[in-house]
Design a protein around this motif. Structure first.
Motif, PDB file in Angstrom:
ATOM      1  N   TYR A  47      72.944 -15.939 -16.674  1.00 19.08           N
ATOM      2  CA  TYR A  47      74.093 -16.857 -16.637  1.00 19.08           C
ATOM      3  C   TYR A  47      75.362 -16.162 -17.165  1.00 19.08           C
ATOM      4  O   TYR A  47      76.454 -16.426 -16.675  1.00 19.08           O
ATOM      5  CB  TYR A  47      73.792 -18.115 -17.454  1.00 19.08           C
ATOM      6  CG  TYR A  47      72.777 -19.065 -16.808  1.00 19.08           C
ATOM      7  CD1 TYR A  47      72.255 -18.833 -15.531  1.00 19.08           C
ATOM      8  CD2 TYR A  47      72.357 -20.216 -17.477  1.00 19.08           C
ATOM      9  CE1 TYR A  47      71.338 -19.711 -14.950  1.00 19.08           C
ATOM     10  CE2 TYR A  47      71.457 -21.099 -16.904  1.00 19.08           C
ATOM     11  CZ  TYR A  47      70.940 -20.842 -15.639  1.00 19.08           C
ATOM     12  OH  TYR A  47      70.043 -21.719 -15.079  1.00 19.08           O
ATOM     13  N   HIS A  48      75.225 -15.302 -18.152  1.00 21.23           N
ATOM     14  CA  HIS A  48      76.359 -14.522 -18.676  1.00 21.23           C
ATOM     15  C   HIS A  48      76.992 -13.707 -17.540  1.00 21.23           C
ATOM     16  O   HIS A  48      78.215 -13.641 -17.410  1.00 21.23           O
ATOM     17  CB  HIS A  48      75.825 -13.609 -19.786  1.00 21.23           C
ATOM     18  CG  HIS A  48      76.719 -12.489 -20.220  1.00 21.23           C
ATOM     19  ND1 HIS A  48      77.805 -12.668 -21.044  1.00 21.23           N
ATOM     20  CD2 HIS A  48      76.666 -11.157 -19.949  1.00 21.23           C
ATOM     21  CE1 HIS A  48      78.387 -11.486 -21.259  1.00 21.23           C
ATOM     22  NE2 HIS A  48      77.716 -10.568 -20.616  1.00 21.23           N
ATOM     23  N   TRP A  49      76.154 -13.134 -16.692  1.00 18.32           N
ATOM     24  CA  TRP A  49      76.664 -12.314 -15.585  1.00 18.32           C
ATOM     25  C   TRP A  49      77.227 -13.174 -14.456  1.00 18.32           C
ATOM     26  O   TRP A  49      78.195 -12.785 -13.804  1.00 18.32           O
ATOM     27  CB  TRP A  49      75.538 -11.441 -15.002  1.00 18.32           C
ATOM     28  CG  TRP A  49      75.020 -10.397 -15.931  1.00 18.32           C
ATOM     29  CD1 TRP A  49      75.741  -9.664 -16.821  1.00 18.32           C
ATOM     30  CD2 TRP A  49      73.665  -9.948 -16.049  1.00 18.32           C
ATOM     31  NE1 TRP A  49      74.919  -8.807 -17.499  1.00 18.32           N
ATOM     32  CE2 TRP A  49      73.636  -8.947 -17.040  1.00 18.32           C
ATOM     33  CE3 TRP A  49      72.463 -10.297 -15.426  1.00 18.32           C
ATOM     34  CZ2 TRP A  49      72.474  -8.287 -17.429  1.00 18.32           C
ATOM     35  CZ3 TRP A  49      71.304  -9.640 -15.797  1.00 18.32           C
ATOM     36  CH2 TRP A  49      71.307  -8.644 -16.789  1.00 18.32           C
ATOM     37  N   LEU A  59      82.299 -19.399 -21.577  1.00 18.57           N
ATOM     38  CA  LEU A  59      80.845 -19.471 -21.387  1.00 18.57           C
ATOM     39  C   LEU A  59      80.217 -18.079 -21.343  1.00 18.57           C
ATOM     40  O   LEU A  59      79.145 -17.853 -21.903  1.00 18.57           O
ATOM     41  CB  LEU A  59      80.506 -20.260 -20.112  1.00 18.57           C
ATOM     42  CG  LEU A  59      80.779 -21.765 -20.217  1.00 18.57           C
ATOM     43  CD1 LEU A  59      80.576 -22.448 -18.869  1.00 18.57           C
ATOM     44  CD2 LEU A  59      79.887 -22.413 -21.267  1.00 18.57           C
ATOM     45  N   HIS A  60      80.906 -17.146 -20.684  1.00 13.85           N
ATOM     46  CA  HIS A  60      80.437 -15.749 -20.643  1.00 13.85           C
ATOM     47  C   HIS A  60      80.203 -15.244 -22.076  1.00 13.85           C
ATOM     48  O   HIS A  60      79.170 -14.638 -22.381  1.00 13.85           O
ATOM     49  CB  HIS A  60      81.528 -14.934 -19.934  1.00 13.85           C
ATOM     50  CG  HIS A  60      81.290 -13.472 -19.806  1.00 13.85           C
ATOM     51  ND1 HIS A  60      80.394 -12.924 -18.913  1.00 13.85           N
ATOM     52  CD2 HIS A  60      81.863 -12.417 -20.460  1.00 13.85           C
ATOM     53  CE1 HIS A  60      80.423 -11.606 -19.009  1.00 13.85           C
ATOM     54  NE2 HIS A  60      81.294 -11.265 -19.956  1.00 13.85           N
ATOM     55  N   THR A  61      81.131 -15.546 -22.959  1.00 13.90           N
ATOM     56  CA  THR A  61      81.039 -15.110 -24.360  1.00 13.90           C
ATOM     57  C   THR A  61      79.988 -15.909 -25.129  1.00 13.90           C
ATOM     58  O   THR A  61      79.213 -15.342 -25.910  1.00 13.90           O
ATOM     59  CB  THR A  61      82.425 -15.270 -25.044  1.00 13.90           C
ATOM     60  OG1 THR A  61      83.395 -14.620 -24.231  1.00 13.90           O
ATOM     61  CG2 THR A  61      82.441 -14.660 -26.422  1.00 13.90           C
ATOM     62  N   PHE A  63      77.308 -17.390 -23.952  1.00 14.42           N
ATOM     63  CA  PHE A  63      75.961 -17.000 -23.523  1.00 14.42           C
ATOM     64  C   PHE A  63      75.577 -15.650 -24.145  1.00 14.42           C
ATOM     65  O   PHE A  63      74.439 -15.451 -24.570  1.00 14.42           O
ATOM     66  CB  PHE A  63      75.878 -16.909 -21.985  1.00 14.42           C
ATOM     67  CG  PHE A  63      76.072 -18.228 -21.262  1.00 14.42           C
ATOM     68  CD1 PHE A  63      75.902 -19.443 -21.924  1.00 14.42           C
ATOM     69  CD2 PHE A  63      76.427 -18.262 -19.911  1.00 14.42           C
ATOM     70  CE1 PHE A  63      76.086 -20.660 -21.260  1.00 14.42           C
ATOM     71  CE2 PHE A  63      76.599 -19.470 -19.248  1.00 14.42           C
ATOM     72  CZ  PHE A  63      76.437 -20.665 -19.917  1.00 14.42           C
ATOM     73  N   GLU A  64      76.540 -14.739 -24.220  1.00 18.76           N
ATOM     74  CA  GLU A  64      76.262 -13.433 -24.832  1.00 18.76           C
ATOM     75  C   GLU A  64      75.916 -13.594 -26.314  1.00 18.76           C
ATOM     76  O   GLU A  64      74.971 -12.971 -26.817  1.00 18.76           O
ATOM     77  CB  GLU A  64      77.467 -12.499 -24.675  1.00 18.76           C
ATOM     78  CG  GLU A  64      77.205 -11.116 -25.259  1.00 18.76           C
ATOM     79  CD  GLU A  64      78.290 -10.110 -24.928  1.00 18.76           C
ATOM     80  OE1 GLU A  64      79.430 -10.517 -24.644  1.00 18.76           O
ATOM     81  OE2 GLU A  64      77.992  -8.908 -24.952  1.00 18.76           O
ATOM     82  N   ASP A  65      76.671 -14.436 -26.993  1.00 18.35           N
ATOM     83  CA  ASP A  65      76.415 -14.693 -28.416  1.00 18.35           C
ATOM     84  C   ASP A  65      74.978 -15.197 -28.606  1.00 18.35           C
ATOM     85  O   ASP A  65      74.254 -14.763 -29.503  1.00 18.35           O
ATOM     86  CB  ASP A  65      77.431 -15.726 -28.917  1.00 18.35           C
ATOM     87  CG  ASP A  65      77.278 -15.989 -30.389  1.00 18.35           C
ATOM     88  OD1 ASP A  65      77.293 -15.012 -31.161  1.00 18.35           O
ATOM     89  OD2 ASP A  65      77.114 -17.173 -30.769  1.00 18.35           O
TER      90      ASP A  65
HETATM   91 FE   FE2 Z   1      78.209  -8.370 -20.865  1.00 17.08          FE
END
Ligand code: FE2
Length: 176
Positions: A47-49, A59-61, A63-65
């Protein structure tokens, strides 16, 4: 015998009191938990990608967290399995076979559905952790493992809450 040696001996004796059956039960719980954490870790990376839309960066950030946190939690579970002398089932095939959570290849949901799916995953892991903690507390009586699972439960509850707050409407987002 010094006090520290006495404590060490007592610790070994307590561990020896775990019957093989109880220890196998505990290892089974840890193996399934490790598999669930790994499936969730991969879903968060997926989902991050692939997340898109106006909230992409947030959301990208987020999900990475979460996948970074879950990587640390997964490592703790795996090393706990090793502490009991068992090998860690560490291949994707084994994870998929053992996990309650399943993968959904080739599907790229919208951002809100991604968040809702992740809330459901966290809630599922929380549900199983409650049962696992009770089982370990009553059967294996291993306080160290029970404590590890409680810490994991608390982290999943916090991550589920953070994701719920992104949702306009979710059954467990707000209680009137
Ligand atoms: Fe990344």
């Amino acid at each position: 015998m010094s006090k520290s040696n006495g404590e060490k001996t007592q610790g070994i004796q307590i561990n020896q009191e775990l019957t093989d059956k109880r220890q196998r039960g505990m290892l089974k719980i840890l193996n399934i938990l490790l598999a669930d954490e790994t499936v969730l870790y991969n879903r968060l990376r997926n989902y991050h990608w692939n997340v898109r839309g106006i909230n992409f960066y947030t959301l990208h950030t987020a999900f990475e967290d979460q996948f970074n946190k879950i990587a640390d939690m997964t490592d703790e579970v795996a090393e706990c399995i090793r502490q009991y002398g068992a090998y860690v089932p560490g291949t994707m095939n084994e994870f998929i076979q053992k996990a309650h959570l399943s993968e959904v290849p080739g599907v790229y949901p919208d951002a809100e559905t991604m968040v809702a799916n992740l809330v459901t995953d966290h809630e599922l892991i929380i549900h199983f952790l409650h049962g696992d903690i009770e089982t370990i507390d009553h059967k294996s009586k291993d306080v160290g493992v029970a404590d590890l699972l409680v810490r994991l439960l608390q982290q999943h509850e916090k991550m589920a809450w953070m994701l719920r707050m992104f949702l306009k409407v979710h059954p467990t987002a707000d209680k009137e």
